[in-house]
Design an enzyme around this catalytic site. Sequence first.
Site: not given
Ligand code: AOF
Ligand code: ZN
Length: 360
Positions: A62, A88, A219, A281-282, A284-285
């Site tokens: 955003e 967020c 790689r 290995g087997p 842990l899986a």
């Molecule tokens: C992102 N990119 O475009 C949006 C996110 O640690 P921060 O501040 O970068 O926050 C990460 C959190 O923000 C992420 O876990 C998610 O919940 C929210 N949105 N995060 O890295 C973005 N919009």
């Molecule tokens: Zn954000």
Amino acid sequence: MTAAFELARRGPAHGPNPRVGCVILAPEHHVRGRSHAPAGSLDDIDVLGAGWHRGAGTPHAEVAALAAARAAGVDVRGATAVVTLEPCDHTGRTGPCSQALIEAGIARVVVAVEDPNPVASGGAATLRAAGVEVVTGVLADEGRALLGAWYVAVRRGRPFVTIKLASSLDGRVAAADGTSRWITSPESRRHAHTLRAEVDALVVGTGTALADDPSLTARTPAGELAEHQPLRVVVGYRDLPDVNRLQTAGGELVQVRTHAPAEVLAALHVREVRHVLVEGGPTLAAAFLRAGLVDEVHAYVAPVLLGAGPHALGDLGVSTISGAVRLVPRDVLRLGPDVLVVSVPGTTVGGQSTARHEES
Ligand code: AOF
Ligand code: ZN
């Protein structure tokens, strides 16, 4: 939204943060509703700014889109922001996007997926309280698919787990004398390296680390180190005195001294690991499967018969056929002479397995 998804896909698939895209549309767009524009095409729509998230610590989608509009000298007041993930509402590595959108004068926000991250969510409510119109759930299934392992990991509060098996047609990973190079084809191994470059951690048991001395690096087809190197995690109590390749250039080497898969995942969750690839290995899986901590199984099967030698998977505690772990196939890929079967745990309904769905 389709265009915002495209932008989001430009971000890295690995890392602690999600892939997110944002498109800011001119205010009159949703009034005119230019429905004749082909899906995903922005040519016929008045875009004021667009952006995507490039990885932890960089601006969120955003903020990147708002910055692009500002750089182009356009006014976004009254505009609509289309975002693949709910904005967020927290200050983490960067500031809250809810505030950035409010301060910019955005009038309407359209969201695909609500943020499953308890620390960051709440943006929609904050925006609404500030008088911004918010629509959520637009193309939400596609949005969740795009978020992939991140979405599941953040919702569950533990990394998404992919188990990799690579075996002969009769399910063996080595011959009777222990020799194992190479059962699967170069095509399969190349494919496995592209997955390594998309996960946050590669996990093996001490047995595999001591027996195979793997390098556990991602790689390129040319044999060079990929740009992103996942953590190299060894699980178990035994010391690792003689491992050499694990000490060479690559991801950080971490030993988790436990046999409990849940403890391994808890230790990695603290480090913001979202996607782990368990490579053996087997024993842990099998431990991860017995603990019900597997989200996806990648089985590379080579048309090779050995008839003797160790199996890809240890004891699952299944003593009779009704106890079999039945998975739901999701993808089948031909890789040179080999086949990759991707399957996911199912829930059994009336004897039929159906894929376990990740919903909001
Ligand atoms: C992102 N990119 O475009 C949006 C996110 O640690 P921060 O501040 O970068 O926050 C990460 C959190 O923000 C992420 O876990 C998610 O919940 C929210 N949105 N995060 O890295 C973005 N919009
Ligand atoms: Zn954000």
